[in-house]
Structure formats: structure tokens, C-alpha cells
Design a protein around this motif. Structure first.
Motif, PDB file in Angstrom:
ATOM      1  N   TYR A   1       0.807  -1.217   0.000  1.00 37.18           N
ATOM      2  CA  TYR A   1       0.000   0.000   0.000  1.00 37.18           C
ATOM      3  C   TYR A   1       0.848   1.278   0.000  1.00 37.18           C
ATOM      4  O   TYR A   1       0.303   2.379  -0.114  1.00 37.18           O
ATOM      5  CB  TYR A   1      -0.961   0.018   1.187  1.00 37.18           C
ATOM      6  CG  TYR A   1      -2.088  -0.991   1.105  1.00 37.18           C
ATOM      7  CD1 TYR A   1      -2.222  -1.852   0.016  1.00 37.18           C
ATOM      8  CD2 TYR A   1      -3.029  -1.091   2.116  1.00 37.18           C
ATOM      9  CE1 TYR A   1      -3.252  -2.779  -0.063  1.00 37.18           C
ATOM     10  CE2 TYR A   1      -4.075  -2.013   2.056  1.00 37.18           C
ATOM     11  CZ  TYR A   1      -4.174  -2.855   0.967  1.00 37.18           C
ATOM     12  OH  TYR A   1      -5.209  -3.768   0.912  1.00 37.18           O
TER      13      TYR A   1
ATOM     14  N   PRO B   1      -0.158 -10.857   4.290  1.00 43.12           N
ATOM     15  CA  PRO B   1      -1.447 -10.146   4.264  1.00 43.12           C
ATOM     16  C   PRO B   1      -2.094  -9.972   5.631  1.00 43.12           C
ATOM     17  O   PRO B   1      -2.688  -8.924   5.904  1.00 43.12           O
ATOM     18  CB  PRO B   1      -2.312 -11.025   3.346  1.00 43.12           C
ATOM     19  CG  PRO B   1      -1.329 -11.712   2.465  1.00 43.12           C
ATOM     20  CD  PRO B   1      -0.124 -11.969   3.316  1.00 43.12           C
ATOM     21  N   HIS B   2      -1.984 -10.967   6.491  1.00 39.64           N
ATOM     22  CA  HIS B   2      -2.669 -10.899   7.779  1.00 39.64           C
ATOM     23  C   HIS B   2      -2.050  -9.858   8.696  1.00 39.64           C
ATOM     24  O   HIS B   2      -2.717  -8.926   9.155  1.00 39.64           O
ATOM     25  CB  HIS B   2      -2.657 -12.279   8.455  1.00 39.64           C
ATOM     26  CG  HIS B   2      -3.293 -12.284   9.805  1.00 39.64           C
ATOM     27  ND1 HIS B   2      -2.617 -12.682  10.940  1.00 39.64           N
ATOM     28  CD2 HIS B   2      -4.524 -11.907  10.218  1.00 39.64           C
ATOM     29  CE1 HIS B   2      -3.414 -12.565  11.989  1.00 39.64           C
ATOM     30  NE2 HIS B   2      -4.578 -12.098  11.585  1.00 39.64           N
TER      31      HIS B   2
ATOM     32  N   LYS C   1      -1.809  -6.345   7.222  1.00 39.67           N
ATOM     33  CA  LYS C   1      -3.143  -5.774   7.047  1.00 39.67           C
ATOM     34  C   LYS C   1      -3.384  -5.247   5.626  1.00 39.67           C
ATOM     35  O   LYS C   1      -3.719  -4.074   5.413  1.00 39.67           O
ATOM     36  CB  LYS C   1      -3.397  -4.667   8.077  1.00 39.67           C
ATOM     37  CG  LYS C   1      -3.177  -5.109   9.528  1.00 39.67           C
ATOM     38  CD  LYS C   1      -3.511  -4.008  10.502  1.00 39.67           C
ATOM     39  CE  LYS C   1      -3.062  -4.355  11.925  1.00 39.67           C
ATOM     40  NZ  LYS C   1      -3.559  -5.642  12.405  1.00 39.67           N
ATOM     41  N   PHE C   2      -3.204  -6.138   4.646  1.00 39.69           N
ATOM     42  CA  PHE C   2      -3.551  -5.784   3.272  1.00 39.69           C
ATOM     43  C   PHE C   2      -4.288  -6.933   2.603  1.00 39.69           C
ATOM     44  O   PHE C   2      -4.211  -8.078   3.039  1.00 39.69           O
ATOM     45  CB  PHE C   2      -2.307  -5.375   2.458  1.00 39.69           C
ATOM     46  CG  PHE C   2      -1.339  -6.490   2.146  1.00 39.69           C
ATOM     47  CD1 PHE C   2      -1.544  -7.342   1.056  1.00 39.69           C
ATOM     48  CD2 PHE C   2      -0.196  -6.680   2.918  1.00 39.69           C
ATOM     49  CE1 PHE C   2      -0.640  -8.352   0.752  1.00 39.69           C
ATOM     50  CE2 PHE C   2       0.717  -7.688   2.627  1.00 39.69           C
ATOM     51  CZ  PHE C   2       0.492  -8.529   1.535  1.00 39.69           C
ATOM     52  N   ASP C   3      -5.000  -6.595   1.543  1.00 36.25           N
ATOM     53  CA  ASP C   3      -5.776  -7.565   0.774  1.00 36.25           C
ATOM     54  C   ASP C   3      -4.932  -8.027  -0.408  1.00 36.25           C
ATOM     55  O   ASP C   3      -4.519  -7.208  -1.240  1.00 36.25           O
ATOM     56  CB  ASP C   3      -7.066  -6.909   0.289  1.00 36.25           C
ATOM     57  CG  ASP C   3      -7.998  -7.880  -0.430  1.00 36.25           C
ATOM     58  OD1 ASP C   3      -7.574  -9.008  -0.745  1.00 36.25           O
ATOM     59  OD2 ASP C   3      -9.158  -7.489  -0.684  1.00 36.25           O
ATOM     60  N   ALA C   4      -4.672  -9.327  -0.493  1.00 38.13           N
ATOM     61  CA  ALA C   4      -3.849  -9.856  -1.581  1.00 38.13           C
ATOM     62  C   ALA C   4      -4.482  -9.631  -2.945  1.00 38.13           C
ATOM     63  O   ALA C   4      -3.800  -9.715  -3.974  1.00 38.13           O
ATOM     64  CB  ALA C   4      -3.582 -11.342  -1.355  1.00 38.13           C
ATOM     65  N   ALA C   5      -5.788  -9.338  -2.979  1.00 37.83           N
ATOM     66  CA  ALA C   5      -6.472  -9.078  -4.244  1.00 37.83           C
ATOM     67  C   ALA C   5      -6.388  -7.612  -4.659  1.00 37.83           C
ATOM     68  O   ALA C   5      -6.880  -7.242  -5.738  1.00 37.83           O
ATOM     69  CB  ALA C   5      -7.945  -9.503  -4.139  1.00 37.83           C
ATOM     70  N   ASP C   6      -5.777  -6.757  -3.862  1.00 35.83           N
ATOM     71  CA  ASP C   6      -5.661  -5.347  -4.190  1.00 35.83           C
ATOM     72  C   ASP C   6      -4.734  -5.169  -5.406  1.00 35.83           C
ATOM     73  O   ASP C   6      -3.684  -5.815  -5.488  1.00 35.83           O
ATOM     74  CB  ASP C   6      -5.078  -4.596  -2.985  1.00 35.83           C
ATOM     75  CG  ASP C   6      -5.125  -3.095  -3.154  1.00 35.83           C
ATOM     76  OD1 ASP C   6      -4.337  -2.555  -3.959  1.00 35.83           O
ATOM     77  OD2 ASP C   6      -5.955  -2.455  -2.476  1.00 35.83           O
TER      78      ASP C   6
ATOM     79  N   LEU D   1      -6.617 -15.743   7.155  1.00 38.43           N
ATOM     80  CA  LEU D   1      -7.664 -14.937   6.537  1.00 38.43           C
ATOM     81  C   LEU D   1      -8.530 -15.810   5.634  1.00 38.43           C
ATOM     82  O   LEU D   1      -8.004 -16.646   4.893  1.00 38.43           O
ATOM     83  CB  LEU D   1      -7.047 -13.813   5.706  1.00 38.43           C
ATOM     84  CG  LEU D   1      -6.258 -12.749   6.470  1.00 38.43           C
ATOM     85  CD1 LEU D   1      -5.564 -11.815   5.497  1.00 38.43           C
ATOM     86  CD2 LEU D   1      -7.178 -11.966   7.392  1.00 38.43           C
TER      87      LEU D   1
ATOM     88  N   ASP E   1      -7.668 -17.098   1.775  1.00 35.85           N
ATOM     89  CA  ASP E   1      -6.230 -16.862   1.632  1.00 35.85           C
ATOM     90  C   ASP E   1      -5.652 -17.578   0.415  1.00 35.85           C
ATOM     91  O   ASP E   1      -5.063 -16.955  -0.474  1.00 35.85           O
ATOM     92  CB  ASP E   1      -5.534 -17.327   2.912  1.00 35.85           C
ATOM     93  CG  ASP E   1      -4.040 -17.038   2.927  1.00 35.85           C
ATOM     94  OD1 ASP E   1      -3.611 -16.105   2.217  1.00 35.85           O
ATOM     95  OD2 ASP E   1      -3.302 -17.729   3.641  1.00 35.85           O
TER      96      ASP E   1
ATOM     97  N   ARG F   1      -7.033 -16.356  -3.045  1.00 36.44           N
ATOM     98  CA  ARG F   1      -6.488 -15.063  -3.466  1.00 36.44           C
ATOM     99  C   ARG F   1      -5.054 -15.209  -3.965  1.00 36.44           C
ATOM    100  O   ARG F   1      -4.667 -14.599  -4.974  1.00 36.44           O
ATOM    101  CB  ARG F   1      -6.522 -14.077  -2.298  1.00 36.44           C
ATOM    102  CG  ARG F   1      -7.876 -13.429  -2.037  1.00 36.44           C
ATOM    103  CD  ARG F   1      -7.783 -12.478  -0.855  1.00 36.44           C
ATOM    104  NE  ARG F   1      -8.951 -11.626  -0.721  1.00 36.44           N
ATOM    105  CZ  ARG F   1     -10.096 -11.993  -0.164  1.00 36.44           C
ATOM    106  NH1 ARG F   1     -10.211 -13.229   0.338  1.00 36.44           N
ATOM    107  NH2 ARG F   1     -11.118 -11.163  -0.090  1.00 36.44           N
TER     108      ARG F   1
END
Length: 280
Positions: A99, A123-124, A127-132, A157, A160, A163
Motif C-alpha cells: 500500500y 497479508p494478515h 493488514k492488506f488484501d492480496a487481491a488489491d 484470513l 487466503d 487469493r
């Protein structure tokens, strides 16, 4: 006295079982830098493991690489590179936060130029979304620079594995290592055996380290299914990791022994696959 002798014999056997085996550990957390490194190597020596090398990362535990402070991440990456220069047995693993956008891309380019071959993302805890889309841009950049991207894949998550699989499909020129092979959701990865049959769909760019999960699977009701999964994803794509200090390399290696794999399969997982992947 007999019981005491048996216990001593058992302890001696466990201590010497690894004496003739060479291992590359793909998952070592050095949370306190040189102090952690020395403690890790002392633990490996006590377990009589012949260490070919290890992939060490500063990120993990209390050391979180969160978004919004790329300068702090850079400082930690630099300290880690300095540690690796002192210890050639260590393969340094750098970290960024997706990010952070251009700053993250610039840091990846910088550490790659310094010789870093592995980038760790989680990701956990980060705190980010692997699909971003920013994650896809980052891993594609890492692949262009010849870096392997190591992702946590413990399935903490929801979704997981799904993604991460989609990410790997969208970045076919990047090689990925998915740590913990999905945790207790390792069954998902059996679908790679089918993915390989689809023309120009899956480019075999996924590897797995079996840290932690192998300890749970050995001598358990799911052991046979776990071994079946390792063979379905391809033994040539499986690596051994300890996830030190949470688990030790000796304990992880003991679990690998108990899976009933062939000597050739174990050798590939212990060291051969890592040497090929990392060029060591």
C-alpha cells in the motif's frame, strides 16, 4: 535402570539422526538481528543438522512492516542486508508494504540491485488484501527484477489460498513461495494437479514451504492426505522451512522423516529444491 538407559538411547538417536543430512531452511525470523541469528545457529548445531544455508527475515513477531512508514522499512532492510554480508550462510529476505505504492516499488528495485533475491509479504499481519491491484503491481515488479515473493499462506484470513492462487495466475513471470502450504486448508492446493492440464493457464510458478504444517501433519490422521498433497503440487516445488523461533529446524526435520517419503523426495525438500530456486 533399563528405562533410564532406553531414554538416554532415544535422546542420543534423536540428536544424531540428522548428522548426515544437509538442510536449507527457507523460513527463519531474525527478530533481534545478530542475537537471533546466533541463537538460531546454536539451536541448529545442538540438533546436529548440517546447514547449507537459510533464508532470514527481519519481519515477524513484534517487528511489523505496516503501511505509511516506508522509511522505517528501508532502515530495517538495510540492517538486514548488513547482517547478511557478515554471515554468507544467510539469504536475506527484504520486506515492503504494497500500500506504500511507488515507495514500495522503489524499495523493491533498490534491494534487488543490492542482491536480495526474496521478498516477504504477509497479508494478515501487514493488514492488506492480496487481491488489491497494488499487490499485483508489486509482485510483477519483483518478478521482473528476478526476485521470489514469499507469502504467508496459513489461511488465517478467509480465502487466503484462493487469493494467492489468483495472484500467481496474474503474475506468471514471478515465482512465489506460499509458506505453510495453506495450513489446515492444504487440501486446496491439490487442484494444481488439474491446473497443469489447462493449456497456457498455469505456469508452475508456485512453490511451498511446509513449515509448521508438517509438524501438525506427521503422525496424524491427515498424514496420508498431506503426503498425497505434496506429490500433487509436485515434490520439486516443496521446500523445508522451520518458522524459527516459533518452531525449530530439528523438530521440523523430525516431522519430515515421519511422513514416509522416499529418500530422493526428502533430499529434494531438504535442500535440492532451494538450491535450484535460489541459485545457491
Amino acid at each position: 535402570m533399563k528405562l533410564q538407559a532406553l531414554v538416554c538411547l532415544s535422546m542420543f538417536a534423536a540428536a544424531t539422526a540428522h548428522a548426515d543430512e544437509t538442510v536449507f531452511d527457507t523460513h527463519v525470523h531474525l527478530r533481534e538481528g545478530e542475537t537471533s541469528l546466533r541463537a538460531y545457529e546454536a539451536d541448529v548445531t545442538a540438533a546436529h543438522v548440517k546447514l547449507a544455508g537459510f533464508a532470514g527475515m527481519w519481519f515477524g513477531g513484534p517487528n511489523q512492516a505496516l503501511a505509511g512508514d516506508p522509511a522505517a522499512i528501508r532502515v530495517n532492510d538495510d540492517a538486514h542486508l548488513a547482517l547478511a554480508r557478515k554471515h554468507p550462510e544467510m539469504l536475506p529476505v527484504a520486506t515492503v508494504h504494497p500500500y506504500d505504492g511507488q515507495a514500495a516499488l522503489d524499495e523493491v528495485a533498490r534491494v534487488a540491485a543490492a542482491g536480495v533475491k526474496v521478498l516477504k509479504l504477509h497479508p494478515h499481519t501487514q493488514k492488506f488484501d492480496a487481491a488489491d491491484p497494488r499487490v499485483l503491481a508489486l509482485v510483477r515488479k519483483a518478478g521482473e527484477l528476478g526476485m521470489v515473493v514469499l507469502f504467508d499462506n496459513a489461511n488465517i484470513l478467509p480465502g487466503d489460498s484462493e487469493r494467492l492462487f489468483n495472484l500467481a495466475i496474474q503474475a506468471p513471470k514471478t515465482k512465489f513461495i506460499f509458506a505453510h502450504i495453506g495450513g489446515m486448508n492444504f487440501r486446496f492446493w491439490n487442484m494444481l494437479a488439474l491446473a497443469r492440464t489447462a493449456d497456457k493457464f498455469f505456469f508452475d510458478n508456485i512453490y511451498f514451504d511446509i513449515s509448521a504444517t508438517v509438524v501438525l501433519a506427521a503422525d496424524s490422521p491427515i498424514e496420508a492426505e498431506f503426503v498425497w498433497t505434496l506429490r500433487n503440487v509436485g515434490i520439486d516445488h516443496v521446500l523445508l522451512g522451520s518458522d524459527y523461533p516459533q518452531l525449530t529446524l530439528g523438530r521440523t526435520l523430525d516431522a519430515l522423516h515421519r511422513l514416509g517419503l522416499t529418500d530422493e523426495e526428502q533430499a529434494k525438500i531438504r535442500v535440492d529444491n532451494a538450491r535450484k530456486l535460489f541459485g545457491r
